[in-house]
Write an enzyme that holds these catalytic residues in place. Structure first.
Site, PDB file in Angstrom:
ATOM      1  N   LYS A 104       9.193  -1.985  -9.722  1.00 18.59           N
ATOM      2  CA  LYS A 104       9.411  -3.282  -9.067  1.00 18.59           C
ATOM      3  C   LYS A 104       8.520  -3.302  -7.821  1.00 18.59           C
ATOM      4  O   LYS A 104       8.857  -2.711  -6.795  1.00 18.59           O
ATOM      5  CB  LYS A 104      10.898  -3.420  -8.703  1.00 18.59           C
ATOM      6  CG  LYS A 104      11.216  -4.363  -7.543  1.00 18.59           C
ATOM      7  CD  LYS A 104      10.941  -5.808  -7.836  1.00 18.59           C
ATOM      8  CE  LYS A 104      11.258  -6.687  -6.635  1.00 18.59           C
ATOM      9  NZ  LYS A 104      10.175  -6.756  -5.634  1.00 18.59           N
TER      10      LYS A 104
ATOM     11  N   GLU B 265      12.539   6.795   0.709  1.00 17.76           N
ATOM     12  CA  GLU B 265      11.507   7.168   1.688  1.00 17.76           C
ATOM     13  C   GLU B 265      11.396   5.983   2.630  1.00 17.76           C
ATOM     14  O   GLU B 265      10.907   4.921   2.249  1.00 17.76           O
ATOM     15  CB  GLU B 265      10.193   7.462   0.951  1.00 17.76           C
ATOM     16  CG  GLU B 265       9.230   8.292   1.800  1.00 17.76           C
ATOM     17  CD  GLU B 265       8.350   7.434   2.662  1.00 17.76           C
ATOM     18  OE1 GLU B 265       8.677   7.292   3.867  1.00 17.76           O
ATOM     19  OE2 GLU B 265       7.370   6.885   2.171  1.00 17.76           O
TER      20      GLU B 265
ATOM     21  N   CYS C 267       4.272   4.294   7.196  1.00 11.53           N
ATOM     22  CA  CYS C 267       5.552   4.884   7.596  1.00 11.53           C
ATOM     23  C   CYS C 267       5.322   6.093   8.491  1.00 11.53           C
ATOM     24  O   CYS C 267       6.136   6.409   9.341  1.00 11.53           O
ATOM     25  CB  CYS C 267       6.386   5.244   6.374  1.00 11.53           C
ATOM     26  SG  CYS C 267       5.479   6.150   5.148  1.00 11.53           S
TER      27      CYS C 267
ATOM     28  N   GLU D 270      10.592   0.639  14.658  1.00  9.63           N
ATOM     29  CA  GLU D 270       9.392   0.686  13.831  1.00  9.63           C
ATOM     30  C   GLU D 270       8.720  -0.690  13.847  1.00  9.63           C
ATOM     31  O   GLU D 270       9.336  -1.687  13.482  1.00  9.63           O
ATOM     32  CB  GLU D 270       9.752   1.054  12.384  1.00  9.63           C
ATOM     33  CG  GLU D 270       8.531   1.162  11.513  1.00  9.63           C
ATOM     34  CD  GLU D 270       8.852   1.587  10.083  1.00  9.63           C
ATOM     35  OE1 GLU D 270       9.612   0.878   9.405  1.00  9.63           O
ATOM     36  OE2 GLU D 270       8.329   2.619   9.638  1.00  9.63           O
TER      37      GLU D 270
HETATM   38  P1  NDP Z   1      11.505  -3.694   2.702  1.00  6.79           P
HETATM   39  O1  NDP Z   1      11.184  -2.269   2.832  1.00  6.79           O
HETATM   40  O2  NDP Z   1      12.579  -4.178   3.572  1.00  6.79           O
HETATM   41  O3  NDP Z   1      11.863  -3.945   1.163  1.00  6.79           O
HETATM   42  C1  NDP Z   1      11.480  -5.006   0.385  1.00  6.79           C
HETATM   43  C2  NDP Z   1      11.555  -4.562  -1.057  1.00  6.79           C
HETATM   44  O4  NDP Z   1      12.866  -4.118  -1.346  1.00  6.79           O
HETATM   45  C3  NDP Z   1      11.230  -5.660  -2.024  1.00  6.79           C
HETATM   46  O5  NDP Z   1      10.609  -5.106  -3.178  1.00  6.79           O
HETATM   47  C4  NDP Z   1      12.606  -6.185  -2.360  1.00  6.79           C
HETATM   48  O6  NDP Z   1      12.617  -6.768  -3.642  1.00  6.79           O
HETATM   49  C5  NDP Z   1      13.445  -4.943  -2.345  1.00  6.79           C
HETATM   50  N1  NDP Z   1      14.833  -5.188  -1.965  1.00  6.79           N
HETATM   51  C6  NDP Z   1      15.295  -5.982  -0.984  1.00  6.79           C
HETATM   52  N2  NDP Z   1      16.642  -5.920  -0.926  1.00  6.79           N
HETATM   53  C7  NDP Z   1      17.030  -5.046  -1.885  1.00  6.79           C
HETATM   54  C8  NDP Z   1      18.280  -4.539  -2.307  1.00  6.79           C
HETATM   55  N3  NDP Z   1      19.430  -4.922  -1.716  1.00  6.79           N
HETATM   56  N4  NDP Z   1      18.303  -3.665  -3.318  1.00  6.79           N
HETATM   57  C9  NDP Z   1      17.153  -3.263  -3.915  1.00  6.79           C
HETATM   58  N5  NDP Z   1      15.943  -3.704  -3.558  1.00  6.79           N
HETATM   59  C10 NDP Z   1      15.877  -4.587  -2.545  1.00  6.79           C
HETATM   60  O7  NDP Z   1      10.151  -4.452   2.928  1.00  6.79           O
HETATM   61  P2  NDP Z   1       9.734  -5.717   3.747  1.00  6.79           P
HETATM   62  O8  NDP Z   1       8.516  -6.191   3.103  1.00  6.79           O
HETATM   63  O9  NDP Z   1      10.835  -6.693   3.879  1.00  6.79           O
HETATM   64  O10 NDP Z   1       9.366  -5.078   5.152  1.00  6.79           O
HETATM   65  C11 NDP Z   1      10.286  -4.964   6.216  1.00  6.79           C
HETATM   66  C12 NDP Z   1       9.954  -3.746   7.053  1.00  6.79           C
HETATM   67  O11 NDP Z   1      10.123  -2.577   6.251  1.00  6.79           O
HETATM   68  C13 NDP Z   1       8.516  -3.636   7.531  1.00  6.79           C
HETATM   69  O12 NDP Z   1       8.268  -4.400   8.659  1.00  6.79           O
HETATM   70  C14 NDP Z   1       8.406  -2.157   7.799  1.00  6.79           C
HETATM   71  O13 NDP Z   1       8.939  -1.866   9.071  1.00  6.79           O
HETATM   72  C15 NDP Z   1       9.302  -1.535   6.740  1.00  6.79           C
HETATM   73  N6  NDP Z   1       8.524  -0.970   5.622  1.00  6.79           N
HETATM   74  C16 NDP Z   1       8.440   0.393   5.543  1.00  6.79           C
HETATM   75  C17 NDP Z   1       7.676   0.975   4.560  1.00  6.79           C
HETATM   76  C18 NDP Z   1       7.553   2.463   4.460  1.00  6.79           C
HETATM   77  O14 NDP Z   1       6.549   2.937   3.973  1.00  6.79           O
HETATM   78  N7  NDP Z   1       8.557   3.234   4.848  1.00  6.79           N
HETATM   79  C19 NDP Z   1       6.938   0.178   3.579  1.00  6.79           C
HETATM   80  C20 NDP Z   1       7.144  -1.251   3.702  1.00  6.79           C
HETATM   81  C21 NDP Z   1       7.907  -1.785   4.712  1.00  6.79           C
HETATM   82  P3  NDP Z   1      13.483  -8.084  -3.973  1.00  6.79           P
HETATM   83  O15 NDP Z   1      13.558  -8.844  -2.707  1.00  6.79           O
HETATM   84  O16 NDP Z   1      12.751  -8.785  -5.047  1.00  6.79           O
HETATM   85  O17 NDP Z   1      14.801  -7.570  -4.428  1.00  6.79           O
END
Ligand code: NDP
Length: 496
Positions: free
Chosen positions: A190, A265, A300, A398
């Protein structure tokens, strides 16, 4: 062959983009016709409409994965044969490097030189590495009662959902599906709604390589698809990279449904400690700039907190300011660009809101601080703040953008205390000329990875990667990653 800027621009106009989901070996639109727009953050143009998978697609994909898994056509394949198919998959990723790099760059705004050399090359290497590992890991014969033979073996878990992020879309996807496929599972990827293109394209390559239908599927979605997978009673394992907030929701949904194995992660606020006996201050400053500005800071592991000793602060900051100049944003399609666009408007607004918070809480701007709009794209200058206190919001949360917080300390103990005073524990670095100090500080740092006199080194697949504390659990990369996509089985045979 290295391509020029005009060549990449030309190739971009010729690119055919697939936006459908890949379920049971075929591309298909969402049955209710729902879709969302995929936008190039460097110029605001819509690249494609992407299938928005709902409950029907999720159920169909999970059922196809279950059938394919239980048929044994993948899980019970001889390790050598499974390895050969995965090596073919890796070779196809390499053959399509230009196309995949271009898709990634257009989709998320990353510089094309990086998508080629790091993201796509790294994904191929990852798949190949786990393909080669398949027949290198065996079980155990346990020393039990002589009337018994005790075998300890590993079996694939079953259906694995990989919810993967937008900062390294193809690479992070490969860190999940590489070991999961190698271990014999059926995988449903996904992708983030911000970065669906390379995962969708990979599905066709997986099929071409010979991965059976249902074993590698891709379900794009934009708001509920990930949750449907996290709650699904027939998904056996969910692996996620992303925010700590969503990681917690996934863990709760796993607990509320079938206790699926959950590997997370998550975020980071990694400290980069520059001690007064730092062997080379200019090098440390250049590395600190790369640690926060590489990939637009959308990392990250970003070295987002520099902790610098008061005695060397001035010389460090002078060298850092000079190094930061080399990270001015530019068109991601230009091979000379070091920093590209921020992934989307939401993230862009989030990063700029932290710049405002830094200014409002009294931090002093060292460099940057402004948005730059090249052709309506989402670009932010390399930014750094001098912070009088380590508890400012920009020192704790972050940001996931090109914004550094610099904190001054007077003793090693104070540096370690500030470094560990965080809900996160993903990575850390220390710069010192003294071997004992290097070991002592590394041991004291509560982080999954510690770098000494460097940052972000370790592209090899044999290092485990993951976090302490709220940076998550489990490890990507290395043979440890294969363990998490398998169950241990003890078989006890009574001798007659
Ligand atoms: P998120 O990490 O918050 O996650 C978004 C992803 O998770 C989408 O694929 C979404 O798919 C899925 N998701 C959301 N809610 C759920 C749930 N309850 N259960 C399962 N899957 C879920 O990414 P964002 O793009 O919203 O970014 C927000 C912040 O996250 C960034 O600003 C950054 O700080 C951090 N981030 C950290 C990363 C890392 O490498 N550790 C990578 C990316 C972001 P769907 O909505 O279709 O369900």
């Amino acid at each position: 062959m290295a391509r020029s800027y005009p060549e990449w621009q030309q190739l971009a106009t010729e690119l055919e983009i697939e936006g459908r989901a890949f379920i049971a070996g075929e591309y298909s639109a969402a049955q209710d016709g729902r879709s969302f727009a995929c936008i190039n953050p460097a110029n605001g143009q819509t690249l494609a409409q992407i299938a928005w998978c709902g409950q029907r697609e999720v159920d169909t994909a999970v059922q196809a994965a279950r059938q394919a898994f239980e048929s044994g056509e993948w899980s019970a394949l001889a390790p050598l044969a499974r390895g050969r198919i995965l090596k073919r998959f890796a070779a196809l990723i390499r053959e399509c490097s230009d196309e995949l790099s271009l898709l990634e760059t257009l989709d998320v705004g990353k510089p094309i030189a990086d998508t080629q050399s790091v993201d796509v090359a790294g994904a191929a290497y990852c798949v190949e590495w786990f393909a080669e590992a398949i027949d290198k890991i065996g079980g155990e014969v346990a020393p039990v009662d002589p009337k018994l033979v005790g075998l300890v073996t590993r079996e694939a878990i079953g259906v694995v959902a990989a919810v993967v992020p937008w900062n390294f879309p193809i690479l992070m996807a490969s860190w999940k599906f590489g070991p999961a496929l190698a271990a014999g599972n059926a995988v449903i990827v996904k992708p983030s709604e911000k970065s669906p293109l390379t995962a969708i394209r990979l599905a066709a390559l997986a099929k071409e390589a010979g991965i059976p239908d249902g074993i590698f599927q891709v379900l794009p979605g934009a708001g509920d698809t990930g949750k449907m997978l996290a709650l699904h009673m027939d998904v056996d394992c969910i692996a996620f990279t992303g925010s700590t907030a969503v990681g917690k929701l996934i863990a709760a949904d796993a607990a509320a449904s079938n206790l699926k194995r959950t590997w997370l992660e998550l975020g980071g606020k990694s400290p980069n400690i520059i001690l007064p006996d730092c062997p080379d201050i200019k090098k440390a400053a250049r590395t600190a700039a790369a640690a926060i500005f590489y990939n637009m800071g959308e990392m990250c592991t970003a070295g987002s907190r520099v902790l610098v000793h008061r005695d060397i602060k001035d010389s460090f900051l002078a060298a850092f300011k000079e190094a930061a100049q080399g990270w001015q944003p530019g068109d991601p399609l230009n091979p000379d660009t070091a920093m590209g666009a921020i992934v989307d408007r939401i993230q862009y607004d989030k990063v700029l809101s932290y710049v405002d918070k830094g200014l409002n809480e009294g931090a002093t701007l060292i460099c940057g601080g402004k948005a730059t709009h090249l052709e309506q794209g989402l670009f932010i200058e390399p930014t750094a703040f001098d912070c009088a206190r380590a508890d400012l919001t920009i020192c704790r949360e972050e940001i996931f953008g090109p914004v550094l917080s610099v904190i001054t300390f007077d003793t090693v103990e104070e540096a370690i205390r500030i470094a560990n005073d965080s809900e996160y524990g993903l990575a850390a670095a220390v710069w010192t000329s003294d071997l004992s100090t290097a070991h002592k500080v590394s041991r004291a740092l509560r982080a999954g990875t510690v770098w000494v006199n460097c940052y972000d080194e370790g592209g090899d697949m044999n290092f485990p990667f993951g976090g302490f504390k709220q940076s998550g659990n489990g490890r990507d990369k290395s043979l440890h990653a294969m363990e998490k996509y398998s169950e241990l089985k003890s078989t006890l045979i009574k001798l007659g």
